[in-house]
Design a protein around this motif. Structure first.
Motif, PDB file in Angstrom:
ATOM      1  N   SER A 150       7.237  -0.509  -4.327  1.00  0.00           N
ATOM      2  CA  SER A 150       6.531  -0.331  -3.366  1.00  0.00           C
ATOM      3  C   SER A 150       5.288   0.138  -3.767  1.00  0.00           C
ATOM      4  N   LYS A 192       2.191  -1.529  -1.533  1.00  0.00           N
ATOM      5  CA  LYS A 192       0.927  -0.880  -0.494  1.00  0.00           C
ATOM      6  C   LYS A 192      -0.612  -0.821  -1.476  1.00  0.00           C
ATOM      7  N   ASP A 231      -3.940  -1.682   0.884  1.00  0.00           N
ATOM      8  CA  ASP A 231      -5.359  -0.967   0.666  1.00  0.00           C
ATOM      9  C   ASP A 231      -6.416  -1.384   0.233  1.00  0.00           C
TER      10      ASP A 231
END
Length: 654
Positions: free
Chosen positions: A143, A147, A151
């Motif tokens: 995960s 992310k 970002d």
């Protein structure tokens, strides 16, 4: 007619097209890696405020060295498959499979570079193989990647764009297909095999960073050769190279023997804060690091052997010099390799776990005797008679703050090359003397000798002049000792000589003949000698000394009064308790008073009296619990300080 002419030359250039195609694709990768380097700088420019345009161009040029190595590692399988001397390599299915292999492997390498556009800001170094250990216990790693992409979507788009460019330009040079009438024949196979071997040889040189036998395979520390500040090494390097070069390397781990920094500092700290009121003695400093000059070869250290069987050693000049010098009877190296010596002697950094040159921490900012004295107006220079770049010495000298480097490239007479390692010691020591004579005072200079090394030869004109002894190295030790004598004869007539502190040590010991030097302690036995021409330093001390004591001792002798980091002690400070530490066979050896402790990082494996029992056969573990506790307490503090400061890039006074 034209079509027939073109077809004829196309047919005979089929083999060549494979190799031209390979060169094209490799050049494409080099271009993309250079683009990654530029982008890396753009994303992190605020960390490199002092980088000049000329410095950046130098970094770009130096980066090609590391890109070549990384891309050859990345594409080894692709290159070998492409160059197999069989006609099936022209088949469409085979070329398609190669394309997938090329794109997948290189897109991963490009992605690693792109990730460091951002990750560098958190670590201040290129990502190394330790990242796999850092994240191996992360159950949510899957995960984290989405992310990261969310970002830093713009970095992800850059990676996509560079990969798309790779795919687009990949096929701009294609292999010319074989005609139906072509048949495999012996000449084709032999030519292909020869070319495969030629390319394989070039690949080995490219991966290593050169073909010279005296050149170690390049590693992260070699990036220091192209920078003005250690942090800039991150621009020179690329992430795949940093990962490849640290795979399988033992890495430092953060230990917590003591819970707070205050607690560990109270037991041991490498932070030196001199309480000096006198002004700095602005005298010159000259440091000799003599190749393989173990204590066993030096007569002054072995008078007990002379009394026993007449052994006089092989260093008559050094013996005489030590009669007017301060020297330490129980002095030791902090490593077993030449690459361990420079950090230990010049920057007071011992070898723990892995040679400093080979770790990912070799790009840390450090202080050294050169950088500290240079800030005080000293001219600083390092000399090594080997080819420039050999052993990574030039890179370390640059990072350590030496203004100038003198190697074979600066030496004026190529005829003095010994044919193996570098310029013969006698000639290079004379070059050293004459060059020092041209320096503005005060200066700090260090020299690393080369001649007392395998294959243990001396110049032809000296055949039979020096005693051969019982080991092949003995005549080489005698030759270097003679070269040292010639050096002092030359410089003793120069005006700067009286105002100079000379330090003589060795990088490590070598072959051992006597049993007392065939022990785990004896294997580290090297000289530590301080000489002043006015005889103000004289005498022999029985206390422990080590290479990492040299930097703080020189600074202490000069009345240097500013804080600095050094893992050794000032030998001229009677309040500093003597100790020695070195690392071998996955264990620390820690010497205090007459005892040496063997410690594996978690428990004591042995405690010996190494003075009374030089063969280390008397195990005192369990008989002296207080001694063991006391020694382990300090050793743990040293290890914790070392690991923490390396990991946190905290090797200079902020």
């Amino acid at each position: 007619m034209f079509n027939e002419f073109r077809a004829y030359f196309s047919d005979i250039s089929i083999k060549g097209n494979i190799y031209l195609m390979l060169i094209w694709r490799f050049a494409l990768l080099m271009l993309i890696f250079t683009a990654c380097r530029v982008l890396f700088y753009v994303f992190n420019a605020d960390f490199f405020a002092n980088l000049t345009p000329a410095g950046f161009l130098r970094i770009l040029a130096g980066g090609l060295w590391f890109d070549t190595s990384a891309l050859l590692y990345t594409n080894t399988l692709y290159i070998v498959l492409l160059l197999l001397p069989f006609t099936f390599r022209y088949n469409a299915w085979f070329q398609k499979a190669l394309k997938y292999l090329f794109v997948i492997t290189n897109s991963i390498a490009i992605g690693a570079n792109c990730a460091d556009f951002i990750y560098f800001r958190f670590t201040l170094r290129r990502t190394t193989a330790t990242v796999f250990d850092e994240f191996k216990h992360e159950t949510n790693f899957g995960s984290l990647i989405p992310k990261f992409i969310a970002d830093y979507w713009y970095v992800f788009l850059i990676w996509i764009a560079l990969t798309a460019l790779l795919i687009l330009l990949y096929g701009k040079v294609r292999p010319i297909q074989k005609g139906k009438g072509f048949r495999y024949h012996l000449v084709y196979g032999v030519n292909g095999l020869v070319l495969l071997l030629i390319f394989a040889t070039l690949m080995v040189g490219g991966m290593r960073g050169g073909f010279r036998h005296s050149t170690r395979p390049i590693t992260l520390s070699n990036a220091g050769q192209f920078v003005s500040e250690p942090l800039e090494a991150a621009i020179v390097l690329n992430t795949p190279f940093a990962i490849y070069r640290t795979l399988g390397k033992k890495s430092l781990v953060r230990v917590d023997y003591y819970k707070t920094a205050r607690e560990v500092d109270a037991i041991y700290t490498p932070l030196h804060e001199p309480q000096v009121t006198d002004s700095l003695k602005r005298m010159n400093v000259v440091i000799f690091i003599l190749e393989s000059f173990g204590r066993e070869y030096i007569g002054a250290y072995n008078k007990h052997l002379k009394e026993k069987d007449g052994y006089a050693g092989f260093t008559p000049f050094l013996d005489s010099l030590m009669g007017h010098s301060l020297w330490y009877r129980n002095s030791y190296a902090n490593g077993r390799k030449s690459i361990d010596a420079m950090p230990s002697v010049l920057a007071s950094i011992p070898m723990f776990v892995e040679p400093y040159f080979l770790t990912s921490y070799s790009t840390n900012k450090i202080n050294s005797i050169a950088s500290v004295l240079r800030a005080e107006g000293y001219h600083t220079a390092f000399f090594h008679g080997a080819p420039n770049g050999s052993m990574g010495f030039q890179a370390f000298a640059n990072v350590a703050g030496f203004e100038e480097y003198y190697g074979m490239s600066e030496y004026p007479n190529p005829a003095h090359f010994d044919g193996m390692w570098g310029v013969w010691d006698e000639e290079f020591f004379q070059f050293f003397a004459q060059t020092l004579n041209g320096f503005k005072q005060p200066f700090c200079a260090a020299i690393f000798s080369v001649s007392s090394h395998h294959p243990f030869k001396v110049p032809d004109r000296y055949q039979g002049k020096f005693p051969k002894g019982t080991l092949p190295i003995h005549q080489c030790i005698a030759y270097t000792d003679y070269s040292l004598k010639r050096f002092f004869e030359t410089v003793s007539k120069m005006d700067w000589y009286p105002n100079t502190l000379f330090v003589i040590t060795a990088d490590h010991s070598n072959q051992a003949y006597y049993p007392e030097y065939q022990t785990s302690a004896g294997a580290f036995a090297v000289p530590v000698v301080f000489f002043r021409p006015d005889n103000s330093l004289a005498g022999c001390k029985d206390e422990l000394a080590q290479q990492i004591d040299i930097m703080p001792s020189v600074l202490g002798y000069l009345n240097y009064n500013k804080p600095f980091i050094a893992f050794g002690r000032n030998l001229f400070d009677s309040n500093a308790k003597p100790f020695v530490v070195n690392y071998t066979n996955n264990c620390y050896q820690f010497y205090v008073d007459d005892y040496v402790m063997i410690f594996d990082g978690s428990k004591t494996l042995g405690l010996y009296n190494f003075k009374e029992d030089v063969m280390l056969t008397q195990n005192l573990l369990g008989q002296m619990p207080d001694r063991e506790v006391e020694m382990q307490r300090k050793l743990k503090a040293i290890i914790q300080q070392y690991n923490t400061r390396m990991l946190d890039n905290n090797l200079v006074v902020k």
